[in-house]
Design a protein around this motif. Structure first.
Motif, mmCIF file in Angstrom:
data_model
loop_
_atom_site.group_PDB
_atom_site.id
_atom_site.type_symbol
_atom_site.label_atom_id
_atom_site.label_comp_id
_atom_site.label_asym_id
_atom_site.label_seq_id
_atom_site.Cartn_x
_atom_site.Cartn_y
_atom_site.Cartn_z
ATOM 1 N N ASP A 73 0.828 -1.200 0.000
ATOM 2 C CA ASP A 73 0.000 0.000 0.000
ATOM 3 C C ASP A 73 0.870 1.260 0.000
ATOM 4 O OD1 ASP A 73 -2.181 -1.678 0.068
ATOM 5 O OD2 ASP A 73 -2.374 -1.587 2.248
ATOM 6 N N VAL A 74 0.318 2.337 -0.563
ATOM 7 C CA VAL A 74 1.102 3.562 -0.752
ATOM 8 C C VAL A 74 0.317 4.790 -0.315
ATOM 9 C CG1 VAL A 74 2.508 2.648 -2.639
ATOM 10 C CG2 VAL A 74 0.312 3.748 -3.161
ATOM 11 N N LEU A 75 1.066 5.837 0.012
ATOM 12 C CA LEU A 75 0.516 7.168 0.203
ATOM 13 C C LEU A 75 0.802 7.961 -1.067
ATOM 14 C CD1 LEU A 75 1.788 7.983 3.823
ATOM 15 C CD2 LEU A 75 -0.400 6.945 3.148
ATOM 16 N N VAL A 76 -0.186 8.724 -1.523
ATOM 17 C CA VAL A 76 -0.058 9.440 -2.790
ATOM 18 C C VAL A 76 -0.454 10.898 -2.579
ATOM 19 C CG1 VAL A 76 -0.745 9.513 -5.210
ATOM 20 C CG2 VAL A 76 -0.715 7.321 -4.001
ATOM 21 N N LEU A 77 0.526 11.786 -2.598
ATOM 22 C CA LEU A 77 0.241 13.218 -2.508
ATOM 23 C C LEU A 77 -0.140 13.721 -3.892
ATOM 24 C CD1 LEU A 77 0.295 15.780 -0.658
ATOM 25 C CD2 LEU A 77 2.593 16.180 -1.560
ATOM 26 N N CYS A 78 -1.190 14.547 -3.937
ATOM 27 C CA CYS A 78 -1.718 15.000 -5.222
ATOM 28 C C CYS A 78 -1.824 16.515 -5.305
ATOM 29 C CB CYS A 78 -3.123 14.426 -5.440
ATOM 30 S SG CYS A 78 -3.198 12.631 -5.456
ATOM 31 N N GLU A 79 -1.658 17.020 -6.520
ATOM 32 C CA GLU A 79 -2.040 18.388 -6.831
ATOM 33 C C GLU A 79 -3.517 18.403 -7.199
ATOM 34 O OE1 GLU A 79 1.757 20.758 -8.713
ATOM 35 O OE2 GLU A 79 0.363 19.797 -10.076
ATOM 36 N N VAL A 80 -4.164 19.537 -6.952
ATOM 37 C CA VAL A 80 -5.558 19.692 -7.352
ATOM 38 C C VAL A 80 -5.613 20.469 -8.659
ATOM 39 C CG1 VAL A 80 -7.797 20.664 -6.739
ATOM 40 C CG2 VAL A 80 -6.379 19.592 -4.970
#
Length: 343
Positions: A73-80
């Motif tokens: 499992d991963v953490l995914v930081l996103c731009e909006v």
């Protein structure tokens, strides 16, 4: 096979944005950042859209192992983004990316010292019900159950950050009971900012398991108690090689309207923290000095001795947007160094 991807983003809440996240189940073998799909969310529920046109897009920009769930499992930081794939108005990362690319040859790097405060309900952790603890002084880097509160959460958070592969460089107890700090960096502007946001998410999520909360409020307790900042350490290649560039950077931060231009983007409530007391300079004055924790910008004593190194902007609040503070410092200092031929 399937794995869980926790998509994390910064919302449009004003004056201080909040972190949001939700879980996407992805079918297939774990892959790199570029293989993670775009996703969407209801922007009308995050202060990023009106209800009649509420769709907003999540674009993955940083991923790391999820240390809480484990496995693949991963953490995914996103731009909006808007639905036309342009950056949303709340997306401060996009402008930092442009400035960072423009000055990449100067090799700017940052280390950010993130202070925060634990709360148990409405009381700072360690504050007795209906009263106050002993005055601050012994709590800073202290040891013992009479002076330290929340260490088990801090240690769990540190372990989570390390397992996620984040560039955490240290932790310490701070001046007020229940107040702590972790440091991220030294890293390039986008990297330090992305990783600080993920480390903040992990802080909130870790504290959740202990049924306490963490706040980045810059003045969590009024009166004779230290506030919470995000001291921002900065250098370029020229600063790491010579002292003249150190002085040029400091002078540039104090020129004309620059002090107020920076301070107004250094976190909501900055006037409550930057009072000239409790190891701060007044919010509306600019000073710099060697080993001076009452200055706006501190030059560490070792930097003066070595004739090279970095500077510490002590003004940013704990609730500062790292994309803003790194962009402003790179733009201001690197422009000045370029004009001075110190690159």
């Amino acid at each position: 096979m399937t794995f869980k991807a926790e998509y994390i983003w910064i919302d449009g809440t004003a004056p201080t944005a909040k972190l949001r996240s939700k879980t996407k189940i992805i079918t297939g073998a774990p892959a790199g950042l570029d293989a993670l799909p775009l996703w969407g969310f209801d922007g009308s529920s995050t202060n990023q859209a009106e209800g009649h046109a509420s769709d907003r897009v999540l674009k993955p920009v940083f991923s790391c192992p999820d240390p809480i769930r484990g496995g693949d499992d991963v953490l995914v930081l996103c731009e909006v983004l808007n639905t036309d794939m342009t950056p949303h108005a709340s997306n401060t990362r996009a402008e930092l990316a442009e400035v960072s690319a423009r000055f990449a040859a100067q090799e700017p790097i940052f280390g950010i010292e993130q202070e925060y405060t634990f709360f148990d309900g409405t009381r700072p952790l360690g504050f007795p019900e209906g009263g106050y603890p002993a005055p601050q002084g012994g709590y800073y880097c202290g040891v013992g159950a009479d002076e330290i509160f929340g260490r088990e959460v801090v240690e769990a958070h540190l372990d989570h950050c390390l397992k996620a592969g984040l560039g955490i460089s240290g932790i310490n107890a701070e001046v007020m009971p229940g107040q702590w700090e972790f440091q991220v960096g030294p890293l390039a502007p986008l990297e330090v900012s992305d990783q600080l946001w993920v480390a903040r998410w992990l802080l909130y999520r870790t504290a959740e398991d202990f049924k306490i909360s963490a706040t980045l409020d810059p003045k969590p307790v009024k009166g004779d108690w230290n506030g919470a900042g995000a001291h921002t350490n900065f250098s370029t290649k020229a600063m790491r090689e010579g002292y003249d560039a150190i002085i040029t950077a400091c002078e540039s931060l104090g020129e004309g309207s620059k002090p107020l231009d920076h301070v107004k983007n250094y976190g909501a409530g900055i006037d409550e923290r930057l009072t000239g007391l409790h190891e701060t300079a007044p919010w509306d004055e600019f000073t710099y000095g060697v080993s001076d924790r009452g200055a706006s910008v501190r030059i560490p004593w070792q930097v003066e001795v070595d004739g090279k190194g970095y500077i510490e902007d002590r003004r940013p609040n704990a609730n500062v947007d790292p994309y803003l503070v790194t962009r402003l410092m790179v733009d201001t200092c690197c422009t000045a160094l370029e004009k001075a031929g110190q690159v």
